[in-house]
Scaffold this active site. Structure first.
Site, mmCIF file in Angstrom:
data_model
loop_
_atom_site.group_PDB
_atom_site.id
_atom_site.type_symbol
_atom_site.label_atom_id
_atom_site.label_comp_id
_atom_site.label_asym_id
_atom_site.label_seq_id
_atom_site.Cartn_x
_atom_site.Cartn_y
_atom_site.Cartn_z
ATOM 1 N N HIS A 1 10.127 12.363 -0.764
ATOM 2 C CA HIS A 1 9.425 12.240 -2.041
ATOM 3 C C HIS A 1 7.920 12.432 -1.890
ATOM 4 O O HIS A 1 7.150 12.120 -2.793
ATOM 5 C CB HIS A 1 9.709 10.878 -2.681
ATOM 6 C CG HIS A 1 11.159 10.518 -2.703
ATOM 7 N ND1 HIS A 1 11.741 9.708 -1.757
ATOM 8 C CD2 HIS A 1 12.151 10.913 -3.539
ATOM 9 C CE1 HIS A 1 13.043 9.594 -2.016
ATOM 10 N NE2 HIS A 1 13.319 10.309 -3.079
HETATM 11 S S1 FES Z 1 8.686 9.225 0.153
HETATM 12 FE FE1 FES Z 1 10.624 8.505 -0.489
HETATM 13 S S2 FES Z 1 11.644 8.071 1.370
HETATM 14 FE FE2 FES Z 1 9.661 8.735 1.990
#
Ligand code: FES
Length: 212
Positions: free
Chosen positions: A171
């Site tokens: 993410h």
């Molecule tokens: S940014 Fe979501 S698991 Fe690393």
């Protein structure tokens, strides 16, 4: 060589009640530990630690890691309790950058307590380490447990911009070379620091320290 109870998480690294569960996340990324993690300039070696048997390691025993072969700017990945443990030998330039990136970090002083830190990782907020040149952290993203990639030198990763650090592919959380998360990212917490101590200049024991 000490050993620890597989069912118990030591207070040094166990998440606070209601916080994220590192052990559960470790299971998610365990396959990444066995393989290699990408490095901007090449593969990061996965280095087998020595000391305990496979059964002892599965039970959470401390493991000793030879760090003598880590060149400046390079990182190896050891394994402790099924988790990837990153050991990065930082260059003077890397350390210098850590002392000037605080305004871009979510928690530059590591004040959040979701992942309790050993006191020796809090003495110098910029390096979060016993020895400034050696970073020792759990290589598991504090958002949802993916395994970040890196280290990327400054200016070589678009998500990091002009900063050096690590990037989580899931993410987009980014971390500096002390494992501190940058602002406005899904992850709120810095990477955990495992209990550890130096047996010699060339050997680290992961999973055991002298902290009371
Ligand atoms: S940014 Fe979501 S698991 Fe690393």
């Amino acid at each position: 060589m000490s050993s620890s109870n597989a069912s118990a998480m030591p207070p040094e690294t166990g998440p606070a009640e209601g916080s994220v569960d590192l052990e559960r996340r470790a299971a998610i990324v365990s396959s990444a530990v066995v393989g290699c993690v990408g490095l901007a300039a090449g593969a990061v070696p996965y280095v087998a630690s020595w000391g305990p048997s496979e059964r002892e390691k599965a039970a959470g025993s401390a493991v000793d890691v030879d760090i003598s072969g880590i060149a400046p700017g390079k990182m190896l990945i050891a394994e402790w309790r099924g988790k990837p443990i990153w050991i990065l030998r930082r260059t003077p330039e890397m350390i210098e950058e850590l002392r000037s990136d605080a305004d871009r970090l979510a928690d530059p002083l590591s004040k959040r307590t979701a992942y309790p830190m050993p006191t020796y990782a809090l003495k110098d907020p910029a390096t979060r380490s016993i020895k400034p040149e050696l970073l020792v952290v759990v290589g598991i993203c504090t958002h949802l447990g993916c395994s970040p990639s890196g280290p990327f030198p400054a200016g070589e990763n678009a998500q990091l911009g002009a900063d050096a650090g690590f990037v989580c592919p899931c993410h987009g959380s980014t971390f500096d070379l002390a494992g501190r998360v940058f602002k406005n990212k899904p992850a709120a917490d810095n990477l955990a620091v495992p209990p550890h101590r130096y047996l010699t200049d060339s050997t680290i024991r992961i999973g055991e320290d002298t902290q009371a």
